[in-house]
Design a protein around this motif. Structure first.
Motif, PDB file in Angstrom:
ATOM      1  N   UNK A   1       0.811  -1.227   0.000  1.00  0.00           N
ATOM      2  CA  UNK A   1       0.000   0.000   0.000  1.00  0.00           C
ATOM      3  C   UNK A   1       0.840   1.271   0.000  1.00  0.00           C
ATOM      4  N   UNK A   2       2.134   1.164   0.326  1.00  0.00           N
ATOM      5  CA  UNK A   2       3.003   2.347   0.331  1.00  0.00           C
ATOM      6  C   UNK A   2       4.451   1.899   0.239  1.00  0.00           C
ATOM      7  N   UNK A   3       5.280   2.759  -0.375  1.00  0.00           N
ATOM      8  CA  UNK A   3       6.711   2.482  -0.489  1.00  0.00           C
ATOM      9  C   UNK A   3       7.498   3.704  -0.069  1.00  0.00           C
ATOM     10  N   UNK A   4       8.707   3.462   0.386  1.00  0.00           N
ATOM     11  CA  UNK A   4       9.647   4.512   0.743  1.00  0.00           C
ATOM     12  C   UNK A   4      11.044   3.956   0.570  1.00  0.00           C
ATOM     13  N   UNK A   5      12.041   4.705   0.961  1.00  0.00           N
ATOM     14  CA  UNK A   5      13.424   4.256   0.841  1.00  0.00           C
ATOM     15  C   UNK A   5      13.647   3.024   1.704  1.00  0.00           C
ATOM     16  N   UNK A   6      13.744   1.854   1.078  1.00  0.00           N
ATOM     17  CA  UNK A   6      13.933   0.565   1.769  1.00  0.00           C
ATOM     18  C   UNK A   6      12.782   0.238   2.710  1.00  0.00           C
TER      19      UNK A   6
ATOM     20  N   UNK B   1       8.650   3.378  -9.983  1.00  0.00           N
ATOM     21  CA  UNK B   1       7.203   3.495  -9.791  1.00  0.00           C
ATOM     22  C   UNK B   1       6.669   2.105  -9.460  1.00  0.00           C
ATOM     23  N   UNK B   2       5.768   2.045  -8.472  1.00  0.00           N
ATOM     24  CA  UNK B   2       5.168   0.787  -8.018  1.00  0.00           C
ATOM     25  C   UNK B   2       3.675   0.802  -8.335  1.00  0.00           C
ATOM     26  N   UNK B   3       3.216  -0.297  -8.949  1.00  0.00           N
ATOM     27  CA  UNK B   3       1.809  -0.466  -9.283  1.00  0.00           C
ATOM     28  C   UNK B   3       1.319  -1.791  -8.724  1.00  0.00           C
ATOM     29  N   UNK B   4       0.014  -1.853  -8.512  1.00  0.00           N
ATOM     30  CA  UNK B   4      -0.599  -3.139  -8.200  1.00  0.00           C
ATOM     31  C   UNK B   4      -1.908  -3.208  -8.981  1.00  0.00           C
ATOM     32  N   UNK B   5      -2.311  -4.433  -9.269  1.00  0.00           N
ATOM     33  CA  UNK B   5      -3.581  -4.652  -9.951  1.00  0.00           C
ATOM     34  C   UNK B   5      -4.192  -5.924  -9.424  1.00  0.00           C
ATOM     35  N   UNK B   6      -5.499  -5.934  -9.348  1.00  0.00           N
ATOM     36  CA  UNK B   6      -6.197  -7.131  -8.861  1.00  0.00           C
ATOM     37  C   UNK B   6      -5.880  -8.301  -9.783  1.00  0.00           C
ATOM     38  N   UNK B   7      -5.504  -9.417  -9.196  1.00  0.00           N
ATOM     39  CA  UNK B   7      -5.146 -10.615  -9.962  1.00  0.00           C
ATOM     40  C   UNK B   7      -6.342 -11.138 -10.756  1.00  0.00           C
ATOM     41  N   UNK B   8      -7.536 -10.944 -10.236  1.00  0.00           N
ATOM     42  CA  UNK B   8      -8.743 -11.418 -10.927  1.00  0.00           C
ATOM     43  C   UNK B   8      -8.964 -10.700 -12.262  1.00  0.00           C
TER      44      UNK B   8
ATOM     45  N   UNK C   1      -4.575  -0.589 -13.240  1.00  0.00           N
ATOM     46  CA  UNK C   1      -3.465  -0.628 -12.283  1.00  0.00           C
ATOM     47  C   UNK C   1      -3.590   0.530 -11.309  1.00  0.00           C
ATOM     48  N   UNK C   2      -3.279   0.252 -10.076  1.00  0.00           N
ATOM     49  CA  UNK C   2      -3.322   1.261  -9.017  1.00  0.00           C
ATOM     50  C   UNK C   2      -1.897   1.728  -8.719  1.00  0.00           C
ATOM     51  N   UNK C   3      -1.686   3.019  -8.778  1.00  0.00           N
ATOM     52  CA  UNK C   3      -0.386   3.610  -8.458  1.00  0.00           C
ATOM     53  C   UNK C   3      -0.191   3.534  -6.947  1.00  0.00           C
TER      54      UNK C   3
END
Length: 169
Positions: A34-39, A83-90, A73-75
Motif C-alpha cells: 500500500x506504500x513504499x519509501x526508501x527501503x 514506480x510501483x503499481x498493483x492490480x487485482x489478480x482477478x 493498475x493502481x499507483x
C-alpha cells in the motif's frame, strides 16, 4: 481496522526482478503493498493472491500514470525513479512490458542511471583524491565500483534479451 505491517528491506537497483518477486510473494501470503519509501514497504492484510505487483524505472509522467489507471493498475508510489503499481489478480495478467523491445528499453533506462551516477562518483573520488579529501574520495571510488558491478549485471541482462530478440526475428 485493517491489519498493517511495515518491512524494511534493501534491494540493489539491478535486482529489481528479485524485489518484484518478493512483493508478489508477499501478496500471495495475503499482504498487499500500500506504500513504499526508501527501503520501506508498507502492507495491508488482503486475500492471499489478490494482487499482482509491478515496478518500473521511468521519468515522472502523469499521462503514463493515467494510462496505467485506465488499464486497471493502481499507483502505489514512487522511490526516486522507481514506480510501483498493483492490480487485482482477478483482472488477468499484468505486465508492464509488452515485448522484448520494451524490456530492453527499461534496462537501458537503468543502465543510463547507473552509468551517470557511477561516473559522477568516479570524478568526485578522483578529485577528492587530489585535493586531500582521501576518505571521502575512497568512499566515492567504492560506490563507483559497486555501481559499475551493477551496470555489468544490467548490461548482461540486456545482451541476453538482444540475443533472444535476434532468435525471434
Amino acid at each position: 481496522m485493517t491489519e498493517r505491517k511495515t518491512v524494511y528491506k534493501w534491494f540493489w537497483v539491478w535486482d529489481f526482478e528479485k524485489e518484484e518477486r518478493w512483493l508478489n510473494e508477499m501478496a500471495m501470503e495475503g499482504w498487499a503493498l500500500v506504500a513504499v519509501g526508501w527501503c520501506r514497504y508498507t502492507f495491508e492484510r488482503c486475500e492471499p493472491g489478490a494482487y499482482t505487483i509491478r515496478l518500473e524505472m521511468r521519468e515522472p509522467d502523469e499521462g503514463y500514470l493515467a494510462f496505467m489507471e485506465e488499464a486497471g493498475a493502481e499507483y502505489i508510489g514512487r522511490v526516486i525513479q522507481w514506480i510501483y503499481f498493483r492490480r487485482r489478480a482477478e483482472d488477468g495478467a499484468f505486465d508492464l512490458f509488452s515485448d522484448i523491445d520494451s524490456r530492453i528499453a527499461h534496462l537501458e533506462r537503468i543502465d543510463r542511471s547507473l552509468f551517470l551516477i557511477g561516473m559522477a562518483n568516479l570524478l568526485i573520488g578522483i578529485t577528492n583524491g587530489f585535493t586531500g579529501g582521501s576518505r571521502v574520495g575512497i568512499l566515492n571510488l567504492v560506490v563507483c565500483t559497486v555501481l559499475m558491478y551493477g551496470l555489468g549485471r544490467i548490461r548482461g541482462k540486456k545482451e541476453e534479451m538482444e540475443k533472444e530478440r535476434q532468435l525471434r526475428e
